[in-house]
Design a protein around this motif. Structure first.
Motif, PDB file in Angstrom:
ATOM      1  N   SER A  80      -6.414   3.624   3.703  1.00 44.92           N
ATOM      2  CA  SER A  80      -7.569   3.106   2.967  1.00 44.92           C
ATOM      3  C   SER A  80      -7.212   1.858   2.166  1.00 44.92           C
ATOM      4  O   SER A  80      -7.941   0.865   2.191  1.00 44.92           O
ATOM      5  CB  SER A  80      -8.118   4.166   2.006  1.00 44.92           C
ATOM      6  N   ILE A  81      -6.094   1.906   1.457  1.00 43.43           N
ATOM      7  CA  ILE A  81      -5.671   0.746   0.666  1.00 43.43           C
ATOM      8  C   ILE A  81      -5.365  -0.433   1.570  1.00 43.43           C
ATOM      9  O   ILE A  81      -5.751  -1.566   1.281  1.00 43.43           O
ATOM     10  CB  ILE A  81      -4.455   1.115  -0.212  1.00 43.43           C
ATOM     11  N   HIS A  82      -4.708  -0.178   2.682  1.00 35.51           N
ATOM     12  CA  HIS A  82      -4.404  -1.251   3.625  1.00 35.51           C
ATOM     13  C   HIS A  82      -5.685  -1.876   4.177  1.00 35.51           C
ATOM     14  O   HIS A  82      -5.789  -3.102   4.298  1.00 35.51           O
ATOM     15  CB  HIS A  82      -3.539  -0.714   4.767  1.00 35.51           C
ATOM     16  N   TYR A  83      -6.669  -1.066   4.481  1.00 40.57           N
ATOM     17  CA  TYR A  83      -7.948  -1.558   5.001  1.00 40.57           C
ATOM     18  C   TYR A  83      -8.648  -2.443   3.972  1.00 40.57           C
ATOM     19  O   TYR A  83      -9.119  -3.534   4.292  1.00 40.57           O
ATOM     20  CB  TYR A  83      -8.842  -0.389   5.379  1.00 40.57           C
ATOM     21  N   PHE A  84      -8.714  -2.004   2.724  1.00 40.66           N
ATOM     22  CA  PHE A  84      -9.423  -2.765   1.704  1.00 40.66           C
ATOM     23  C   PHE A  84      -8.656  -4.000   1.255  1.00 40.66           C
ATOM     24  O   PHE A  84      -9.256  -4.962   0.761  1.00 40.66           O
ATOM     25  CB  PHE A  84      -9.762  -1.883   0.502  1.00 40.66           C
ATOM     26  N   MET A  85      -7.347  -4.014   1.423  1.00 37.19           N
ATOM     27  CA  MET A  85      -6.559  -5.204   1.060  1.00 37.19           C
ATOM     28  C   MET A  85      -6.726  -6.309   2.098  1.00 37.19           C
ATOM     29  O   MET A  85      -6.554  -7.480   1.770  1.00 37.19           O
ATOM     30  CB  MET A  85      -5.099  -4.847   0.892  1.00 37.19           C
ATOM     31  N   GLU A  86      -7.046  -5.952   3.319  1.00 38.83           N
ATOM     32  CA  GLU A  86      -7.226  -6.954   4.369  1.00 38.83           C
ATOM     33  C   GLU A  86      -8.577  -7.664   4.265  1.00 38.83           C
ATOM     34  O   GLU A  86      -8.736  -8.734   4.799  1.00 38.83           O
ATOM     35  CB  GLU A  86      -7.093  -6.317   5.742  1.00 38.83           C
ATOM     36  N   GLN A  87      -9.514  -7.063   3.612  1.00 38.94           N
ATOM     37  CA  GLN A  87     -10.850  -7.674   3.529  1.00 38.94           C
ATOM     38  C   GLN A  87     -10.934  -8.693   2.438  1.00 38.94           C
ATOM     39  O   GLN A  87     -10.295  -8.816   1.528  1.00 38.94           O
ATOM     40  CB  GLN A  87     -11.896  -6.614   3.311  1.00 38.94           C
ATOM     41  N   PRO A 133       0.803  -1.224   0.000  1.00 37.11           N
ATOM     42  CA  PRO A 133       0.000   0.000   0.000  1.00 37.11           C
ATOM     43  C   PRO A 133       0.839   1.279   0.000  1.00 37.11           C
ATOM     44  O   PRO A 133       0.374   2.312  -0.459  1.00 37.11           O
ATOM     45  CB  PRO A 133      -0.834  -0.101   1.275  1.00 37.11           C
ATOM     46  N   PHE A 134       2.086   1.202   0.458  1.00 36.28           N
ATOM     47  CA  PHE A 134       2.948   2.386   0.465  1.00 36.28           C
ATOM     48  C   PHE A 134       3.318   2.802  -0.957  1.00 36.28           C
ATOM     49  O   PHE A 134       3.427   3.982  -1.250  1.00 36.28           O
ATOM     50  CB  PHE A 134       4.215   2.119   1.275  1.00 36.28           C
ATOM     51  N   ILE A 135       3.492   1.831  -1.840  1.00 37.39           N
ATOM     52  CA  ILE A 135       3.832   2.139  -3.228  1.00 37.39           C
ATOM     53  C   ILE A 135       2.586   2.509  -4.017  1.00 37.39           C
ATOM     54  O   ILE A 135       2.613   3.425  -4.834  1.00 37.39           O
ATOM     55  CB  ILE A 135       4.559   0.936  -3.868  1.00 37.39           C
ATOM     56  N   LEU A 136       1.483   1.801  -3.781  1.00 35.57           N
ATOM     57  CA  LEU A 136       0.243   2.063  -4.513  1.00 35.57           C
ATOM     58  C   LEU A 136      -0.300   3.463  -4.252  1.00 35.57           C
ATOM     59  O   LEU A 136      -0.951   4.045  -5.116  1.00 35.57           O
ATOM     60  CB  LEU A 136      -0.824   1.027  -4.142  1.00 35.57           C
ATOM     61  N   ALA A 137      -0.059   4.009  -3.096  1.00 43.66           N
ATOM     62  CA  ALA A 137      -0.614   5.315  -2.727  1.00 43.66           C
ATOM     63  C   ALA A 137       0.246   6.489  -3.178  1.00 43.66           C
ATOM     64  O   ALA A 137      -0.205   7.627  -3.114  1.00 43.66           O
ATOM     65  CB  ALA A 137      -0.808   5.377  -1.214  1.00 43.66           C
ATOM     66  N   ALA A 138       1.444   6.242  -3.657  1.00 41.20           N
ATOM     67  CA  ALA A 138       2.365   7.335  -3.954  1.00 41.20           C
ATOM     68  C   ALA A 138       1.906   8.217  -5.114  1.00 41.20           C
ATOM     69  O   ALA A 138       1.844   9.442  -4.975  1.00 41.20           O
ATOM     70  CB  ALA A 138       3.752   6.774  -4.243  1.00 41.20           C
ATOM     71  N   LEU A 139       1.594   7.630  -6.257  1.00 42.42           N
ATOM     72  CA  LEU A 139       1.230   8.429  -7.423  1.00 42.42           C
ATOM     73  C   LEU A 139      -0.079   9.204  -7.239  1.00 42.42           C
ATOM     74  O   LEU A 139      -0.126  10.406  -7.532  1.00 42.42           O
ATOM     75  CB  LEU A 139       1.172   7.557  -8.678  1.00 42.42           C
ATOM     76  N   VAL A 179      -1.148  14.648   3.573  1.00 43.62           N
ATOM     77  CA  VAL A 179      -2.461  14.222   4.070  1.00 43.62           C
ATOM     78  C   VAL A 179      -3.060  13.146   3.179  1.00 43.62           C
ATOM     79  O   VAL A 179      -3.576  12.132   3.667  1.00 43.62           O
ATOM     80  CB  VAL A 179      -3.406  15.437   4.193  1.00 43.62           C
ATOM     81  N   SER A 180      -2.995  13.327   1.870  1.00 45.15           N
ATOM     82  CA  SER A 180      -3.599  12.338   0.983  1.00 45.15           C
ATOM     83  C   SER A 180      -2.817  11.022   0.996  1.00 45.15           C
ATOM     84  O   SER A 180      -3.411   9.956   0.894  1.00 45.15           O
ATOM     85  CB  SER A 180      -3.720  12.884  -0.440  1.00 45.15           C
ATOM     86  N   TYR A 181      -1.497  11.080   1.152  1.00 42.00           N
ATOM     87  CA  TYR A 181      -0.713   9.846   1.221  1.00 42.00           C
ATOM     88  C   TYR A 181      -1.097   9.023   2.448  1.00 42.00           C
ATOM     89  O   TYR A 181      -1.312   7.822   2.347  1.00 42.00           O
ATOM     90  CB  TYR A 181       0.778  10.176   1.229  1.00 42.00           C
ATOM     91  N   ILE A 182      -1.197   9.681   3.587  1.00 44.04           N
ATOM     92  CA  ILE A 182      -1.582   8.967   4.808  1.00 44.04           C
ATOM     93  C   ILE A 182      -2.970   8.370   4.666  1.00 44.04           C
ATOM     94  O   ILE A 182      -3.209   7.204   5.001  1.00 44.04           O
ATOM     95  CB  ILE A 182      -1.491   9.898   6.028  1.00 44.04           C
ATOM     96  N   PHE A 183      -3.917   9.160   4.148  1.00 43.11           N
ATOM     97  CA  PHE A 183      -5.281   8.675   3.970  1.00 43.11           C
ATOM     98  C   PHE A 183      -5.336   7.503   2.985  1.00 43.11           C
ATOM     99  O   PHE A 183      -6.005   6.500   3.237  1.00 43.11           O
ATOM    100  CB  PHE A 183      -6.188   9.811   3.480  1.00 43.11           C
TER     101      PHE A 183
END
Length: 55
Positions: free
Chosen positions: A48-55, A4-10, A40-44
């Motif tokens: 969010s990506i981490h939450y949805f990847m766990e489900q 999720p750290f890489i997916l959220a960068a762009l 702010v958007s990177y943290i959010f």
């Protein structure tokens, strides 16, 4: 690519750029609001990506 750290960068950079551009048109500092928008958007997005990847 399930990190999720890489997916959220762009998207975070894009959102930060749009945020900086918006506030620059209003007379504020582009660089400062670019940084705030990216931060702010990177943290959010990471959370969010981490939450949805766990489900």
């Amino acid at each position: 690519m399930r990190n999720p750290f890489i997916l959220a960068a762009l998207p975070a950079i894009l959102i930060g750029f749009l945020n900086g551009h918006y506030w620059k048109k209003r007379g504020y500092s582009f660089g400062l609001y670019l940084f705030y928008g990216i931060l702010v958007s990177y943290i959010f997005l990471v959370k969010s990506i981490h939450y949805f990847m766990e489900q």
